[in-house]
Design a protein around this motif. Structure first.
Motif, short mmCIF file in Angstrom:
data_model
loop_
_atom_site.label_atom_id
_atom_site.label_comp_id
_atom_site.label_asym_id
_atom_site.label_seq_id
_atom_site.Cartn_x
_atom_site.Cartn_y
_atom_site.Cartn_z
N ASN A 27 0.79 -1.23 0.00
CA ASN A 27 0.00 0.00 0.00
C ASN A 27 0.83 1.28 0.00
O ASN A 27 0.25 2.37 -0.03
N ALA A 28 2.15 1.16 0.04
CA ALA A 28 3.05 2.31 -0.03
C ALA A 28 2.65 3.39 0.99
O ALA A 28 2.56 4.57 0.66
N THR A 29 2.43 2.97 2.23
CA THR A 29 2.08 3.94 3.26
C THR A 29 3.31 4.77 3.64
O THR A 29 4.44 4.28 3.57
N GLY A 81 -19.07 -6.20 2.96
CA GLY A 81 -18.52 -6.13 4.30
C GLY A 81 -17.33 -5.22 4.48
O GLY A 81 -16.93 -4.92 5.61
N LEU A 82 -16.72 -4.76 3.39
CA LEU A 82 -15.55 -3.90 3.51
C LEU A 82 -15.95 -2.47 3.82
O LEU A 82 -16.94 -1.96 3.27
N PHE A 140 -8.35 -4.09 3.58
CA PHE A 140 -8.39 -5.52 3.21
C PHE A 140 -7.91 -5.67 1.76
O PHE A 140 -8.37 -6.55 1.04
N CYS A 141 -7.02 -4.80 1.33
CA CYS A 141 -6.52 -4.79 -0.06
C CYS A 141 -7.70 -4.79 -1.03
O CYS A 141 -7.87 -5.69 -1.87
N ILE A 142 -8.50 -3.74 -0.92
CA ILE A 142 -9.76 -3.64 -1.64
C ILE A 142 -9.61 -3.75 -3.15
O ILE A 142 -10.51 -4.25 -3.84
N ASP A 143 -8.46 -3.31 -3.68
CA ASP A 143 -8.24 -3.42 -5.11
C ASP A 143 -8.18 -4.87 -5.55
O ASP A 143 -8.62 -5.24 -6.65
N ARG A 144 -7.66 -5.73 -4.69
CA ARG A 144 -7.59 -7.16 -5.00
C ARG A 144 -8.99 -7.79 -4.94
O ARG A 144 -9.32 -8.65 -5.77
N ILE A 145 -9.79 -7.35 -3.98
CA ILE A 145 -11.15 -7.88 -3.87
C ILE A 145 -11.96 -7.48 -5.10
O ILE A 145 -12.72 -8.29 -5.66
N ASP A 146 -11.81 -6.24 -5.53
CA ASP A 146 -12.52 -5.78 -6.73
C ASP A 146 -12.04 -6.51 -7.98
O ASP A 146 -12.82 -6.77 -8.90
N LEU A 147 -10.76 -6.86 -8.02
CA LEU A 147 -10.23 -7.63 -9.15
C LEU A 147 -10.89 -9.00 -9.21
O LEU A 147 -11.20 -9.51 -10.29
N ALA A 148 -11.13 -9.60 -8.06
CA ALA A 148 -11.75 -10.92 -8.01
C ALA A 148 -13.13 -10.92 -8.65
O ALA A 148 -13.54 -11.90 -9.30
N ALA A 149 -13.86 -9.82 -8.49
CA ALA A 149 -15.20 -9.73 -9.08
C ALA A 149 -15.13 -9.75 -10.61
O ALA A 149 -16.08 -10.17 -11.28
#
Length: 215
Positions: A27-29, A81-82, A140-149
């Protein structure tokens, strides 16, 4: 319906901080900001002393206090849930920072870099000005969850769409998946073990389950 959640087996966590490092890398925080931390706790009295490690981050609550106090509705609870943040809508008022009982949110008001005022090459490539002056937290690494969709992959099973912290855990203490799927790893772990959720008495409905013993 889908309700993504995380389990953390406290019997397996060794306090290595790999999940913290993996989160920062993914996430490059900025320096000083950790979306995922590992608490190092000592309990008991000498000579019967025990050391325990507890990974913490945003709990992605069912009833997130941060959403309730947000004046611009920048913080929203998604159907899966996110708990998400719209950086374009956030005004950096810090209401959510104060409302969160898990100390999971941070606000950085000016660009910070590892070495002085200028970014090194890797920081320059990944610097995101949209995250200055707004609330930040674990997604929750939301970009990865959106990729799964889009790909049809399953978070918690397929590496590419699973949170970085879970992928990195060297002891296998962390798992991620859909609570509404009885066959998911998190559903089976919760069913087979004794668990608790942090500050559950506040009615927030945390989406992170800590495993502490066999069921």
């Amino acid at each position: 319906m889908t309700r993504y959640a995380m389990t953390i087996d406290l019997r397996r966590c060794v306090g290595c901080q790999t999940c913290t490092a993996a989160c920062k890398n993914a996430n490059a925080t900025p320096p000083g900001v950790q979306w995922r931390r590992v608490l190092d706790l000592e309990t008991g009295e000498f000579p019967d002393v025990r050391r325990s490690f507890v990974p913490v981050a945003c709990m992605h609550c069912d009833e997130p206090p941060c959403e309730e106090v947000c004046p611009t509705k920048a913080t929203t609870k998604r159907a899966d849930g996110l708990v998400a943040i719209d950086y374009d809508t956030c005004i950096g008022c810090a209401n959510c920072v104060m409302a969160c009982p898990y100390e999971a949110r941070s606000i950085v008001h000016e660009a910070k870099f590892a070495y002085g005022d200028k970014p090194i090459k890797s920081e320059e490539v990944r610097f995101d000005s949209a995250r200055i002056g707004v609330s930040m937290k674990c997604t929750f690494c939301i970009d990865r969850i959106d990729l799964a969709a889009k790909t049809g992959q399953v978070p918690g099973r397929d590496w590419e769409v699973t949170p970085a912290c879970v992928n990195s855990c060297i002891s296998g203490a962390m798992a991620f998946g859909d609570l509404d799927d009885p066959d998911s790893k998190v559903s089976r772990l919760i069913a087979e073990n004794k668990t608790f959720r942090m500050h559950e008495e506040l009615g927030t409905g945390p989406g992170v389950y800590y495993i502490w013993d066999k069921g």
